[in-house]
Enzyme design. Structure first.
Site, mmCIF file in Angstrom:
data_model
loop_
_atom_site.group_PDB
_atom_site.id
_atom_site.type_symbol
_atom_site.label_atom_id
_atom_site.label_comp_id
_atom_site.label_asym_id
_atom_site.label_seq_id
_atom_site.Cartn_x
_atom_site.Cartn_y
_atom_site.Cartn_z
ATOM 1 N N HIS A 69 0.839 -1.206 0.000
ATOM 2 C CA HIS A 69 0.000 0.000 0.000
ATOM 3 C C HIS A 69 0.875 1.257 0.000
ATOM 4 O O HIS A 69 0.677 2.170 -0.809
ATOM 5 C CB HIS A 69 -0.903 -0.037 1.238
ATOM 6 C CG HIS A 69 -1.749 1.179 1.437
ATOM 7 N ND1 HIS A 69 -3.111 1.119 1.471
ATOM 8 C CD2 HIS A 69 -1.435 2.485 1.632
ATOM 9 C CE1 HIS A 69 -3.598 2.339 1.672
ATOM 10 N NE2 HIS A 69 -2.591 3.178 1.779
ATOM 11 N N GLU A 70 1.846 1.297 0.906
ATOM 12 C CA GLU A 70 2.693 2.491 1.027
ATOM 13 C C GLU A 70 3.660 2.621 -0.144
ATOM 14 O O GLU A 70 3.888 3.721 -0.645
ATOM 15 C CB GLU A 70 3.438 2.491 2.368
ATOM 16 C CG GLU A 70 2.539 2.493 3.589
ATOM 17 C CD GLU A 70 1.474 3.593 3.592
ATOM 18 O OE1 GLU A 70 1.676 4.665 2.984
ATOM 19 O OE2 GLU A 70 0.407 3.365 4.203
#
Length: 164
Positions: A69-70
């Protein structure tokens, strides 16, 4: 613990490079994040910060979903520039297309609230307690006065504390 995290970050970048047929600048990775957020991508600093407590408690899912996600935020920024939404089409394309993961905006990890000590103050007029935070209690120690809204008398520390 950080070795697995760094390895997963590198794997995510390798996947993105293979998918987009180009290289990406690697970020600095930090475990200095507290509170409710599992991870944060600082786009302009090219920095990823992760929450070590949530990582420890949910390591398998964290490595798979949160790290991707990051990293996807950094990849989207490097590919598409400034003017994209944080969880917009571009980011979702990377989550689905590159990592084959659901583009979930938020984690569902259980976050333990930190215990807080309250200092109990009372007013002469009523039978009511006024729980003060440690910061407000410290202000009283420095000479600040707090008044009851009803009778305008100074609130007095009872000597009692309560942990919430």
């Amino acid at each position: 613990m950080p070795e697995q995290l760094n390895t997963r970050v590198e794997d995510c970048f390798l996947q993105a490079e293979s998918f987009f047929k180009r290289s990406f600048k690697r970020p600095q990775v930090s475990l200095k994040l507290r509170g409710q957020k599992a991870g944060v991508a600082h786009l302009h600093e090219n920095l990823l910060r992760f929450n070590p407590q949530l990582y420890r408690e949910n390591s398998q899912h964290f490595l798979k979903q949160t790290v991707a996600h990051e990293v996807a935020h950094l990849i989207a920024h490097q590919l598409f520039g400034e003017r994209i939404q944080p969880h917009g089409e571009e980011w979702q394309l990377i989550m689905r297309g590159v990592y084959e993961l659901p583009p979930d905006r938020c984690h569902t990890y259980e976050v333990k609230r930190r215990q807080v000590t309250r200092y109990i103050y009372r007013c002469p007029c009523a039978d009511s307690d006024f729980p003060f935070s440690s910061q407000r209690h410290g202000m009283v120690a420095q000479g600040r006065r707090y008044l009851c809204r009803r009778c305008r008398q100074t609130l007095v520390f009872t000597g009692e504390t309560r942990v919430e």
